[in-house]
Scaffold this motif. Structure first.
Motif, PDB file in Angstrom:
ATOM      1  N   THR A 167       0.354 -32.209 -12.258  1.00 56.12           N
ATOM      2  CA  THR A 167       1.740 -31.979 -12.968  1.00 56.12           C
ATOM      3  C   THR A 167       2.133 -33.038 -13.453  1.00 56.12           C
ATOM      4  O   THR A 167       3.164 -32.927 -14.191  1.00 56.12           O
ATOM      5  N   ARG A 168       1.945 -34.366 -13.015  1.00 55.18           N
ATOM      6  CA  ARG A 168       2.412 -35.358 -13.681  1.00 55.18           C
ATOM      7  C   ARG A 168       1.492 -36.060 -14.669  1.00 55.18           C
ATOM      8  O   ARG A 168       1.493 -37.013 -15.311  1.00 55.18           O
ATOM      9  N   GLY A 169       0.374 -35.413 -15.146  1.00 56.61           N
ATOM     10  CA  GLY A 169      -0.439 -35.701 -16.172  1.00 56.61           C
ATOM     11  C   GLY A 169      -0.129 -35.297 -17.521  1.00 56.61           C
ATOM     12  O   GLY A 169       0.889 -34.568 -17.718  1.00 56.61           O
ATOM     13  N   SER A 170      -0.339 -36.112 -18.591  1.00 55.81           N
ATOM     14  CA  SER A 170       0.090 -35.744 -20.055  1.00 55.81           C
ATOM     15  C   SER A 170      -0.529 -34.472 -20.688  1.00 55.81           C
ATOM     16  O   SER A 170       0.088 -34.058 -21.399  1.00 55.81           O
ATOM     17  N   ALA A 171      -1.748 -34.182 -20.031  1.00 55.38           N
ATOM     18  CA  ALA A 171      -2.363 -32.967 -20.513  1.00 55.38           C
ATOM     19  C   ALA A 171      -1.365 -31.601 -20.546  1.00 55.38           C
ATOM     20  O   ALA A 171      -1.455 -30.907 -21.324  1.00 55.38           O
ATOM     21  N   LEU A 172      -1.098 -31.249 -19.139  1.00 55.47           N
ATOM     22  CA  LEU A 172      -0.113 -30.643 -18.836  1.00 55.47           C
ATOM     23  C   LEU A 172       1.163 -30.455 -19.552  1.00 55.47           C
ATOM     24  O   LEU A 172       1.723 -29.498 -20.122  1.00 55.47           O
ATOM     25  N   LEU A 173       1.744 -31.866 -19.984  1.00 56.24           N
ATOM     26  CA  LEU A 173       2.943 -31.877 -20.677  1.00 56.24           C
ATOM     27  C   LEU A 173       2.611 -31.411 -22.170  1.00 56.24           C
ATOM     28  O   LEU A 173       3.491 -30.792 -22.741  1.00 56.24           O
ATOM     29  N   SER A 174       1.482 -31.762 -22.648  1.00 60.40           N
ATOM     30  CA  SER A 174       1.179 -31.267 -24.175  1.00 60.40           C
ATOM     31  C   SER A 174       1.068 -29.689 -24.058  1.00 60.40           C
ATOM     32  O   SER A 174       1.446 -28.950 -25.209  1.00 60.40           O
ATOM     33  N   PHE A 175       0.532 -29.048 -23.070  1.00 61.43           N
ATOM     34  CA  PHE A 175       0.343 -27.732 -23.026  1.00 61.43           C
ATOM     35  C   PHE A 175       1.630 -27.236 -22.986  1.00 61.43           C
ATOM     36  O   PHE A 175       1.841 -26.197 -23.646  1.00 61.43           O
ATOM     37  N   CYS A 176       2.697 -27.646 -22.289  1.00 61.31           N
ATOM     38  CA  CYS A 176       4.011 -27.182 -22.036  1.00 61.31           C
ATOM     39  C   CYS A 176       4.709 -27.295 -23.291  1.00 61.31           C
ATOM     40  O   CYS A 176       5.513 -26.246 -23.815  1.00 61.31           O
ATOM     41  N   ALA A 177       4.602 -28.259 -24.135  1.00 57.70           N
ATOM     42  CA  ALA A 177       5.125 -28.543 -25.620  1.00 57.70           C
ATOM     43  C   ALA A 177       4.663 -27.473 -26.371  1.00 57.70           C
ATOM     44  O   ALA A 177       5.327 -26.787 -27.126  1.00 57.70           O
ATOM     45  N   ILE A 178       3.405 -27.101 -26.311  1.00 62.68           N
ATOM     46  CA  ILE A 178       2.695 -26.085 -27.324  1.00 62.68           C
ATOM     47  C   ILE A 178       3.286 -25.013 -26.814  1.00 62.68           C
ATOM     48  O   ILE A 178       3.641 -24.064 -27.722  1.00 62.68           O
ATOM     49  N   PHE A 179       3.293 -24.653 -25.528  1.00 59.18           N
ATOM     50  CA  PHE A 179       3.910 -23.150 -25.079  1.00 59.18           C
ATOM     51  C   PHE A 179       5.327 -23.059 -25.781  1.00 59.18           C
ATOM     52  O   PHE A 179       5.847 -22.008 -26.103  1.00 59.18           O
ATOM     53  N   LEU A 180       6.190 -23.931 -25.507  1.00 59.32           N
ATOM     54  CA  LEU A 180       7.606 -24.033 -25.843  1.00 59.32           C
ATOM     55  C   LEU A 180       7.717 -23.863 -27.476  1.00 59.32           C
ATOM     56  O   LEU A 180       8.698 -23.099 -27.784  1.00 59.32           O
ATOM     57  N   SER A 181       6.776 -24.503 -28.016  1.00 61.77           N
ATOM     58  CA  SER A 181       6.999 -24.506 -29.559  1.00 61.77           C
ATOM     59  C   SER A 181       6.524 -22.892 -29.979  1.00 61.77           C
ATOM     60  O   SER A 181       7.035 -22.083 -30.781  1.00 61.77           O
ATOM     61  N   LEU A 182       5.460 -22.205 -29.794  1.00 61.78           N
ATOM     62  CA  LEU A 182       4.969 -20.890 -29.811  1.00 61.78           C
ATOM     63  C   LEU A 182       6.108 -19.963 -29.408  1.00 61.78           C
ATOM     64  O   LEU A 182       6.375 -18.858 -30.136  1.00 61.78           O
ATOM     65  N   LEU A 183       6.822 -20.110 -28.150  1.00 63.33           N
ATOM     66  CA  LEU A 183       7.948 -19.433 -27.858  1.00 63.33           C
ATOM     67  C   LEU A 183       9.176 -19.443 -28.893  1.00 63.33           C
ATOM     68  O   LEU A 183       9.613 -18.294 -29.166  1.00 63.33           O
ATOM     69  N   VAL A 184       9.309 -20.630 -29.476  1.00 60.72           N
ATOM     70  CA  VAL A 184      10.430 -20.743 -30.516  1.00 60.72           C
ATOM     71  C   VAL A 184       9.835 -19.958 -31.549  1.00 60.72           C
ATOM     72  O   VAL A 184      10.794 -19.190 -32.396  1.00 60.72           O
ATOM     73  N   GLY A 185       8.567 -20.219 -31.963  1.00 60.72           N
ATOM     74  CA  GLY A 185       8.204 -19.396 -33.198  1.00 60.72           C
ATOM     75  C   GLY A 185       8.042 -18.008 -33.040  1.00 60.72           C
ATOM     76  O   GLY A 185       8.211 -17.287 -33.885  1.00 60.72           O
TER      77      GLY A 185
END
Length: 396
Positions: A20-38
């Motif tokens: 949960t503190r890693g950058s990989a999960l943060l990137s995945f969450c950013a992609i998920f949020l972007s697709l959600l706004v899309g």
């Protein structure tokens, strides 16, 4: 105190905190949020959803169903246009979208590796467009001027192209090292210089313009200087992709295993401490821009010898120089992260055309999604707050 607490945590709890503190999960969450706004934008622009929205009070389920249909059809089209086409007539047609994605990702990854390398060295190479243009021109010139066997012609064209990109990027490194000029300003100006210089050369006989032609286009590259196809039925998926994989391995070794990579990272982390440790900062700046230019130049070589072997114009960079910045940011400037980010953006670009053709979704929505990914990547506290992720700077 924090060490005592850490010692009493179970292995599963420790693993949870590391994930949960890693950058990989943060990137995945950013992609998920972007697709959600899309998804919201897709529903907003869909005519059926707009009609159902008028009657949302009387028929709320119809509105929900319309939104689901619009979003699901759009993303299914995105998948079929970028990964696997279930309605393809043969296996070759079914996997063609995946090969399209890999083809589009090839130059993105190469340029992203170059940009990411400068990030690790504390620099910002925004001159990808100019470096790609110079490299593509040099590679194409070798490609259509000389007649050599393929085992000499293609390696020579690739080497000259990468060398041209490296030298052009090194100009910014030299100016920053010995005059203090900011690399962002210098590389932006070098973009304009390269664009107008190459445009003039494409309009001038005796330089890059095809003989006997009145159009601003280069001559066709000899067959011996064109990247061979990996699969015969797809003429844009070539062995440049294998070269990109090798480049990723090289960058990973350079940054994480070599002495030069250690010095580059040291300069990027703390330039004052690097000087105190005896590292020649000016030399590291030049080296970083030199290697970065070679990698970005490799993307230009792919365009000249793979994407447009019949002749190129001054628009050959196709926005890759700036998209590579996004890829490097999403990949956290880590070679394999950049590789994965390049694959994602290649898939988005390949699938967006099918979304537009089949579902009538504006292709600009994909550009919005890409921009949102950068926005969320640049705002880690916002993403962590939305998903309730722990702060990596705090002890547990």
């Amino acid at each position: 105190m924090s060490n005592d607490i850490h010692a009493h945590l179970s292995p599963m709890t420790k693993l949870f905190y590391q994930i949960t503190r890693g950058s990989a999960l943060l990137s995945f969450c950013a992609i998920f949020l972007s697709l959600l706004v899309g998804s919201i934008l897709i529903a907003w622009t869909d005519s059926a959803v707009q009609i159902a929205a008028v009657q949302i009070i009387d028929h709320p389920l119809n509105f929900i169903n319309s939104v689901w249909q619009a979003v699901s059809k759009a993303y299914i089209a995105l998948f079929e246009g970028s990964i696997y086409n279930f309605s393809g007539r043969s296996f070759n047609h079914k996997i063609k979208p995946l090969l399209d994605s890999l083809s589009k990702a090839t130059p993105l990854i190469a340029a992203g590796l170059g940009i990411g390398l400068t990030f690790r060295a504390g620099l910002f190479n925004i001159g990808g467009k100019g470096q790609m243009l110079v490299a593509a021109s040099a590679a194409a010139y070798i490609g259509f001027t000389f007649s050599l066997p393929i085992y000499l012609h293609l390696p020579l064209a690739i080497t000259v192209g990468m060398l041209a990109g490296a030298i052009y990027a090194m100009i910014a490194g030299l100016l920053k090292s010995y005059t203090g000029a900011h690399e962002v300003i210098v590389t932006i100006m070098l973009n304009y210089i390269a664009y107008y210089l190459i445009s003039w050369m494409l309009r001038t006989p005796g330089f890059l313009q095809a003989p006997g032609s009145n159009f601003p286009k280069s001559g066709p590259v000899e067959a011996t200087a064109i990247f061979p196809n990996i699969l015969s039925f797809h003429n844009k998926f070539h062995w440049g992709f294998a070269l990109v994989i090798l480049s990723t391995f090289f960058c990973s070794w350079l940054i994480n295993r070599s002495v030069l990579g250690f010095k580059l990272r040291a300069v990027g982390e703390n330039i004052t401490a690097a000087r105190v440790a005896g590292i020649n900062v000016n030399r590291m700046t030049i080296y970083a821009m030199l290697i970065s230019g070679a990698l970005v130049g490799l993307a230009g070589v792919f365009q000249a010898l793979g994407e447009s072997p019949r002749g190129f114009s001054s628009t050959i960079d196709a926005g890759i120089g700036f998209s590579a910045i996004t890829v490097a940011l999403l990949g956290r400037s880590k070679p394999w992260g950049i590789f994965a980010a390049g694959l994602l953006f290649g898939a988005l670009q390949a699938g967006s055309f099918k979304m537009q053709a089949d579902v009538k979704v504006p292709i600009d929505i994909i550009l919005v999604v890409q921009s949102l990914i950068v926005l969320f990547i640049a705002a880690p506290p916002l993403v962590r707050t939305i998903f309730r992720l722990p702060d990596p700077k705090k002890t547990f």
